[in-house]
Design a protein around this motif. Structure first.
Motif, PDB file in Angstrom:
ATOM      1  N   ASN A 144       0.813  -1.218   0.000  1.00  0.00           N
ATOM      2  CA  ASN A 144       0.000   0.000   0.000  1.00  0.00           C
ATOM      3  C   ASN A 144       0.847   1.270   0.000  1.00  0.00           C
ATOM      4  O   ASN A 144       0.701   2.147   0.857  1.00  0.00           O
ATOM      5  N   LEU A 145       1.702   1.394  -0.992  1.00  0.00           N
ATOM      6  CA  LEU A 145       2.544   2.578  -1.111  1.00  0.00           C
ATOM      7  C   LEU A 145       1.732   3.831  -1.399  1.00  0.00           C
ATOM      8  O   LEU A 145       2.088   4.919  -0.940  1.00  0.00           O
ATOM      9  N   VAL A 146       0.650   3.691  -2.163  1.00  0.00           N
ATOM     10  CA  VAL A 146      -0.129   4.865  -2.570  1.00  0.00           C
ATOM     11  C   VAL A 146      -0.667   5.625  -1.368  1.00  0.00           C
ATOM     12  O   VAL A 146      -0.510   6.852  -1.269  1.00  0.00           O
ATOM     13  N   ASP A 147      -1.297   4.924  -0.422  1.00  0.00           N
ATOM     14  CA  ASP A 147      -1.864   5.594   0.745  1.00  0.00           C
ATOM     15  C   ASP A 147      -0.774   6.275   1.573  1.00  0.00           C
ATOM     16  O   ASP A 147      -0.911   7.429   1.986  1.00  0.00           O
ATOM     17  N   ALA A 148       0.319   5.550   1.810  1.00  0.00           N
ATOM     18  CA  ALA A 148       1.405   6.102   2.624  1.00  0.00           C
ATOM     19  C   ALA A 148       2.050   7.304   1.943  1.00  0.00           C
ATOM     20  O   ALA A 148       2.340   8.322   2.587  1.00  0.00           O
ATOM     21  N   ALA A 149       2.269   7.218   0.628  1.00  0.00           N
ATOM     22  CA  ALA A 149       2.894   8.313  -0.105  1.00  0.00           C
ATOM     23  C   ALA A 149       1.997   9.542  -0.138  1.00  0.00           C
ATOM     24  O   ALA A 149       2.477  10.676  -0.008  1.00  0.00           O
ATOM     25  N   ALA A 150       0.688   9.342  -0.307  1.00  0.00           N
ATOM     26  CA  ALA A 150      -0.245  10.470  -0.342  1.00  0.00           C
ATOM     27  C   ALA A 150      -0.289  11.189   1.003  1.00  0.00           C
ATOM     28  O   ALA A 150      -0.313  12.427   1.059  1.00  0.00           O
ATOM     29  N   ILE A 151      -0.303  10.423   2.090  1.00  0.00           N
ATOM     30  CA  ILE A 151      -0.301  11.031   3.422  1.00  0.00           C
ATOM     31  C   ILE A 151       0.989  11.810   3.655  1.00  0.00           C
ATOM     32  O   ILE A 151       0.978  12.938   4.154  1.00  0.00           O
ATOM     33  N   ALA A 152       2.126  11.206   3.267  1.00  0.00           N
ATOM     34  CA  ALA A 152       3.418  11.878   3.453  1.00  0.00           C
ATOM     35  C   ALA A 152       3.486  13.168   2.639  1.00  0.00           C
ATOM     36  O   ALA A 152       3.955  14.204   3.130  1.00  0.00           O
TER      37      ALA A 152
END
Length: 271
Positions: A144-152
């Motif tokens: 789940n890179l997308v969720d983590a990257a968007a939050i960051a």
């Protein structure tokens, strides 16, 4: 010994059998999000996000450039995602392709949804604007890179401060941050991504997939919402088709999760 890039048939079968019983291999419930930790630190525009074992760092920088000819009064926002060579046991072309996927999702979620006020980045129309660069570094890839990257990325943008500017006609003076307090960016809203993975013929679904679940999925769907529960984007990356009811169910679950994620974003930004 070279690490396997794909799960074995036995691992995939075990995963599917567990999901059919309503269980996941990491012990979470079907609709459980992994623990989320956001760390800001003392450097403006630098944020680290840990989602379970997935760890992402985002950094925002700025420079004065000329605007695009067709948008003379708007600043520029650029996104770039990069996987560390140590982020997974074996980084191959499949993982490398996720750099492009994450970058495109960030552009869609943050730029195309007008989350950032690009007109506020204009210094002298047609001549000088601020160009923001958001670099996202994937340090550990556990799904789940997308969720983590968007939050960051959104946290880094909200914590970033650009130098103050004084404009006199077509002359602009950029003040050193030691002489004048830097200025926060104008952010219209805070989009949050909530991703789902589907298995089998699409009848099995989980929230916030782990790396093993991502490698075994047959389809992937991401809902992007802001704090006002407005849908900013829907993204489906190939795979089996989803029904209207499945999409509606994903949106309902995402609406329930957005409040929890936004609360942690607010805590990190207000530190």
């Amino acid at each position: 010994m070279v690490a396997e890039t794909e799960p074995s048939n036995i691992e995939t079968q075990f995963l599917l059998e567990a999901l059919q019983r309503g269980q996941r291999t990491d012990g979470r419930g079907i609709y459980d999000y992994r623990s989320l930790k956001i760390t800001g630190g003392s450097t403006p525009g630098l944020v680290t996000v840990q989602l379970g074992q997935t760890r992402v760092m985002a950094r925002v920088s700025c420079a004065v450039t000329r605007p695009y000819p067709d948008r003379p009064t708007e600043g520029i926002v650029q996104f770039n995602a990069e996987l560390s060579s140590l982020c997974a046991p074996h980084v191959d072309h499949t993982l490398r392709s996720q750099e492009v996927t994450v970058t495109r999702m960030l552009e869609r979620v943050l730029r195309q949804s007008r989350a950032i006020d690009t007109e506020a980045l204009c210094i002298v129309a047609g001549h000088k604007v601020w160009t923001l660069r958001v670099d996202v570094h994937i340090l550990d890839h556990a799904g789940n890179l997308v969720d983590a990257a968007a939050i960051a990325a959104i946290c880094a943008l909200r914590r970033f401060r650009r130098p103050d500017v004084t404009v006199d006609g077509e002359t602009a003076v950029i003040h050193d941050v030691r002489d004048r307090n830097p200025v926060p960016l104008s952010i219209h809203h805070t989009p949050v991504c909530v991703s789902f993975a589907f298995f089998g013929a699409g009848e099995l679904m989980v929230l916030d997939p782990s790396l093993l679940e991502e490698q075994s999925r047959v389809s992937w769907f991401t809902v992007t919402l802001n704090a006002h529960k407005e849908v900013c984007a829907l993204n489906k990356a190939g795979g089996v088709p989803l029904t209207h009811e499945q999409i509606k169910r994903c949106v309902q679950i995402a609406v329930a999760k957005v409040d929890e994620i936004n609360e942690k974003i607010q805590d990190a930004v207000n530190v």
